[in-house]
Design an enzyme around this catalytic site. Structure first.
Site, PDB file in Angstrom:
ATOM      1  N   PHE A 105       0.838  -1.194   0.000  1.00  0.00           N
ATOM      2  CA  PHE A 105       0.000   0.000   0.000  1.00  0.00           C
ATOM      3  C   PHE A 105       0.876   1.248   0.000  1.00  0.00           C
ATOM      4  CE2 PHE A 105      -2.625   3.207   2.207  1.00  0.00           C
ATOM      5  CZ  PHE A 105      -3.767   3.164   1.418  1.00  0.00           C
ATOM      6  N   ASN A 204      -3.296   1.531  10.660  1.00  0.00           N
ATOM      7  CA  ASN A 204      -4.042   1.972   9.481  1.00  0.00           C
ATOM      8  C   ASN A 204      -4.507   0.695   8.785  1.00  0.00           C
ATOM      9  OD1 ASN A 204      -5.125   3.179   7.236  1.00  0.00           O
ATOM     10  ND2 ASN A 204      -3.169   3.757   6.329  1.00  0.00           N
ATOM     11  N   PRO A 205      -5.594   0.099   9.281  1.00  0.00           N
ATOM     12  CA  PRO A 205      -6.017  -1.216   8.795  1.00  0.00           C
ATOM     13  C   PRO A 205      -6.794  -1.090   7.489  1.00  0.00           C
ATOM     14  CG  PRO A 205      -7.577  -0.438  10.407  1.00  0.00           C
ATOM     15  CD  PRO A 205      -6.513   0.616  10.316  1.00  0.00           C
TER      16      PRO A 205
END
Length: 297
Positions: A105, A204-205
Site C-alpha cells: 500500500f 491503518n487497517p
C-alpha cells in the site's frame, strides 16, 4: 482512450515544452495534479528536484533525445493511472523517503497526520523508553516515522502480507532505525511478550467495505486488495485491532486508528462496547473524519 505523447520526431526539445505537453496529457487522463506529476517525472529521469525542473523550464534548458524518450515513456504509464510512486519507486512520508511498488500500500499524506497522534502520545509519556506498536505496518511508514521522530521510544511493527513484507524489510533496512523491530505475522497474535507494557498502539487497517469500489484508478487497480478491504462493513480488522490493543496497552495507553470519513461514529461505538474510554474522532486537513483515538482503561 489514454492520450499518447508526441511521436519521436515531434518530441519536445526543451524542459519547458516537455512540461507543457506532459501536463496536458495527464490533465486529459484525469490525473489530479498534472503539473506536479509532470515535474516529478521529469525530475526522476534527470535526477533533479521539482524546483530544479521548474528552473530548467524557465531557462529553456534542452533535453537529450535519450532523456526525452525516457520521460515520455513514464508519462504514458502515468496517463494509464499507474501510481506515480510505483513509477518512481519511492513515496515521501513525513521526513522519510520509502521504497514502494506492486504489492504494498502506498502511504498517503493524510496518514502523516494520523501518525502525528501516535508520535505526540509517545513523546508525552513519562516512560524513559515508551513502547509503540504499529499493527499492519505495510510499507513501514508509520512505524519508521515513530522510530525516527521519537528516538528514545522502542517501536515494534507487524505485517502479514507476503507481497508487502519485502518492501517493509527494505525500508526498515534502509532507514536503519536501531530502535525499530519488524516481524512477519498476524496482528491478532502479535507481541504477546509485550502484553500490558505498551504506551501507544496505532493501525491503518484495511477499512473499505467489501462492496465499495474506490473511485481513483490508482487505488482500485494498483493498491493490494489485502490492504484495502475490511469485510462486509469494512471493520473486520478494526475489531481485531481493538482487541489486540486492549491486550498490549498498559492502563492509560493510547490507541490510534485510521479509517474512512464515514466510519468515525461506528468505530467509537465499537470501541465503547470493548470498554475503551475517551474515544474521539479527528478530522484531517480536508475536514474529513480520518482517525479515532481512545484510552486504555
Amino acid at each position: 482512450m489514454t492520450p499518447t505523447p508526441s511521436s519521436p520526431t515531434e518530441r519536445p526539445a526543451s524542459v519547458h515544452a516537455m512540461r507543457a505537453e506532459m501536463s496536458q496529457i495527464l490533465r486529459v487522463a484525469g490525473v489530479a495534479d498534472p503539473d506536479i506529476d509532470a515535474d516529478l517525472l521529469i525530475g526522476h529521469v534527470l535526477h533533479q528536484s521539482r524546483g530544479q525542473v521548474q528552473a530548467a523550464g524557465i531557462m529553456g534548458t534542452a533535453l537529450s533525445e535519450t532523456d526525452a524518450a525516457a520521460i515520455l515513456a513514464l508519462v504514458t504509464r502515468r496517463a494509464r493511472r499507474e501510481p506515480l510512486q510505483h513509477i518512481t519507486g519511492t513515496a515521501p512520508f513525513r521526513r522519510l523517503e520509502l521504497s514502494v511498488g506492486p504489492g504494498v500500500f502506498v502511504p498517503r499524506p493524510e496518514t502523516e497526520q494520523v501518525a502525528q497522534f501516535a508520535i505526540d502520545a509517545l513523546g508525552s509519556m513519562p516512560d524513559p523508553e515508551p513502547i509503540g506498536i504499529d499493527l499492519g505496518t505495510g510499507s513501514g511508514a508509520i512505524a519508521l516515522a515513530m522510530a525516527t521522530e521519537v528516538p528514545h521510544a522502542r517501536i515494534f511493527a507487524v505485517e502479514n502480507s507476503v507481497d508487502a513484507f519485502p518492501w517493509t524489510t527494505k525500508n526498515f533496512a534502509d532507514v536503519g532505525a536501531t530502535n525499530a523491530t519488524l516481524v512477519f505475522g498476524d496482528l491478532a497474535d502479535a507481541f504477546r511478550e509485550l502484553d500490558g507494557t505498551v504506551a501507544v498502539v496505532i493501525s491503518n487497517p484495511p477499512y473499505i467495505p467489501a462492496a465499495a469500489i474506490p473511485r481513483d484508478p490508482e487505488v482500485r487497480l494498483f493498491d493490494p486488495a489485502h490492504a484495502l478491504y475490511g469485510g462486509e462493513d469494512g471493520l473486520d480488522v478494526v475489531r481485531h485491532v481493538s482487541q489486540t490493543a486492549l491486550r498490549l496497552l498498559r492502563p492509560g495507553g493510547v490507541l490510534v486508528i485510521e479509517h474512512g470519513e464515514l466510519q468515525g461514529a461506528e468505530i467509537r461505538a465499537l470501541l465503547a462496547v470493548d470498554g475503551w474510554r475517551g474515544t474521539a474522532t479527528h478530522r484531517d486537513f480536508t475536514t474529513r473524519d480520518r482517525a479515532t483515538t481512545a484510552i486504555r482503561p
